[in-house]
Design a protein around this motif. Structure first.
Motif, PDB file in Angstrom:
ATOM      1  N   SER A  21       0.812  -1.226   0.000  1.00  0.00           N
ATOM      2  CA  SER A  21       0.000   0.000   0.000  1.00  0.00           C
ATOM      3  C   SER A  21       0.843   1.273   0.000  1.00  0.00           C
ATOM      4  N   GLY A  22       2.026   1.217   0.597  1.00  0.00           N
ATOM      5  CA  GLY A  22       2.880   2.399   0.667  1.00  0.00           C
ATOM      6  C   GLY A  22       2.518   3.347   1.798  1.00  0.00           C
ATOM      7  N   LEU A  23       1.531   2.959   2.618  1.00  0.00           N
ATOM      8  CA  LEU A  23       1.128   3.812   3.732  1.00  0.00           C
ATOM      9  C   LEU A  23       2.209   3.821   4.812  1.00  0.00           C
ATOM     10  N   PRO A  24       2.381   4.946   5.529  1.00  0.00           N
ATOM     11  CA  PRO A  24       3.374   5.011   6.603  1.00  0.00           C
ATOM     12  C   PRO A  24       3.122   3.931   7.649  1.00  0.00           C
ATOM     13  N   ALA A  25       4.193   3.407   8.212  1.00  0.00           N
ATOM     14  CA  ALA A  25       4.089   2.341   9.211  1.00  0.00           C
ATOM     15  C   ALA A  25       5.035   2.628  10.375  1.00  0.00           C
ATOM     16  N   THR A  26       4.799   1.945  11.485  1.00  0.00           N
ATOM     17  CA  THR A  26       5.684   2.025  12.641  1.00  0.00           C
ATOM     18  C   THR A  26       6.420   0.707  12.790  1.00  0.00           C
ATOM     19  N   GLY A  27       7.473   0.695  13.570  1.00  0.00           N
ATOM     20  CA  GLY A  27       8.209  -0.532  13.806  1.00  0.00           C
ATOM     21  C   GLY A  27       9.562  -0.254  14.408  1.00  0.00           C
ATOM     22  N   LYS A  28      10.345  -1.308  14.519  1.00  0.00           N
ATOM     23  CA  LYS A  28      11.709  -1.184  15.051  1.00  0.00           C
ATOM     24  C   LYS A  28      12.698  -1.532  13.953  1.00  0.00           C
ATOM     25  N   ILE A  29      13.819  -0.792  13.949  1.00  0.00           N
ATOM     26  CA  ILE A  29      14.868  -1.031  12.965  1.00  0.00           C
ATOM     27  C   ILE A  29      16.217  -1.100  13.663  1.00  0.00           C
ATOM     28  N   ASP A  30      17.155  -1.756  13.010  1.00  0.00           N
ATOM     29  CA  ASP A  30      18.559  -1.704  13.385  1.00  0.00           C
ATOM     30  C   ASP A  30      19.258  -0.946  12.269  1.00  0.00           C
ATOM     31  N   VAL A  31      20.203  -0.092  12.636  1.00  0.00           N
ATOM     32  CA  VAL A  31      20.899   0.734  11.655  1.00  0.00           C
ATOM     33  C   VAL A  31      22.394   0.568  11.844  1.00  0.00           C
ATOM     34  N   GLY A  32      23.083   0.239  10.750  1.00  0.00           N
ATOM     35  CA  GLY A  32      24.543   0.190  10.739  1.00  0.00           C
ATOM     36  C   GLY A  32      25.046   1.314   9.852  1.00  0.00           C
ATOM     37  N   VAL A  33      26.055   2.046  10.338  1.00  0.00           N
ATOM     38  CA  VAL A  33      26.568   3.192   9.594  1.00  0.00           C
ATOM     39  C   VAL A  33      28.073   3.054   9.465  1.00  0.00           C
ATOM     40  N   LEU A  34      28.577   3.213   8.228  1.00  0.00           N
ATOM     41  CA  LEU A  34      30.008   3.134   7.969  1.00  0.00           C
ATOM     42  C   LEU A  34      30.420   4.404   7.242  1.00  0.00           C
ATOM     43  N   GLY A  35      31.323   5.143   7.853  1.00  0.00           N
ATOM     44  CA  GLY A  35      31.758   6.404   7.265  1.00  0.00           C
ATOM     45  C   GLY A  35      33.237   6.635   7.489  1.00  0.00           C
ATOM     46  N   TRP A  36      33.705   7.737   6.945  1.00  0.00           N
ATOM     47  CA  TRP A  36      35.117   8.072   7.000  1.00  0.00           C
ATOM     48  C   TRP A  36      35.347   9.218   7.963  1.00  0.00           C
ATOM     49  N   GLY A  37      36.255   9.006   8.920  1.00  0.00           N
ATOM     50  CA  GLY A  37      36.700  10.063   9.808  1.00  0.00           C
ATOM     51  C   GLY A  37      35.637  10.648  10.704  1.00  0.00           C
ATOM     52  N   LYS A  38      36.093  11.478  11.608  1.00  0.00           N
ATOM     53  CA  LYS A  38      35.208  12.219  12.484  1.00  0.00           C
ATOM     54  C   LYS A  38      35.580  13.681  12.394  1.00  0.00           C
ATOM     55  N   GLN A  39      34.606  14.550  12.452  1.00  0.00           N
ATOM     56  CA  GLN A  39      34.914  15.961  12.537  1.00  0.00           C
ATOM     57  C   GLN A  39      35.186  16.269  13.988  1.00  0.00           C
ATOM     58  N   ARG A  40      36.294  16.958  14.256  1.00  0.00           N
ATOM     59  CA  ARG A  40      36.668  17.301  15.617  1.00  0.00           C
ATOM     60  C   ARG A  40      36.742  18.818  15.760  1.00  0.00           C
ATOM     61  N   THR A  41      36.459  19.299  16.945  1.00  0.00           N
ATOM     62  CA  THR A  41      36.580  20.731  17.191  1.00  0.00           C
ATOM     63  C   THR A  41      38.026  21.128  17.410  1.00  0.00           C
ATOM     64  N   ASN A  42      38.845  20.187  17.907  1.00  0.00           N
ATOM     65  CA  ASN A  42      40.263  20.461  18.177  1.00  0.00           C
ATOM     66  C   ASN A  42      41.132  19.459  17.419  1.00  0.00           C
ATOM     67  N   PRO A  43      42.274  19.884  16.907  1.00  0.00           N
ATOM     68  CA  PRO A  43      43.166  18.923  16.257  1.00  0.00           C
ATOM     69  C   PRO A  43      43.765  17.960  17.260  1.00  0.00           C
TER      70      PRO A  43
END
Length: 78
Positions: A55-77
């Protein structure tokens, strides 16, 4: 487990990545066939919405999310 409300869920990356990361989503324990949509994604967050299939109607539920990225932005070197 992240609870996804009808309007979706925003997951913030603290600290943010240096480039837009890759996001993998797994939907947990729904009795109906549920799909997901990555609505927006940037260095600091991702917004994910669930929808009922076919149907494409909005739904609720639980998800697991994995995120893979490069580096972190830091405020200090290091």
């Amino acid at each position: 487990d992240v609870t996804n409300a009808t309007g979706g869920v925003q997951i913030d990356f603290v600290p943010p990545f240096r480039s837009i990361p890759v996001v993998a989503v797994t939907i947990d324990g729904n009795t109906n066939v549920i799909g997901y949509e990555v609505v927006s994604k940037n260095e600091s967050s991702v917004v994910i919405k669930l929808h009922d299939e076919p149907s494409g109607l909005p739904a609720t539920g639980k998800i697991d999310v994995g995120v893979l990225g490069w580096g972190k932005q830091r405020t200090n070197p290091i």
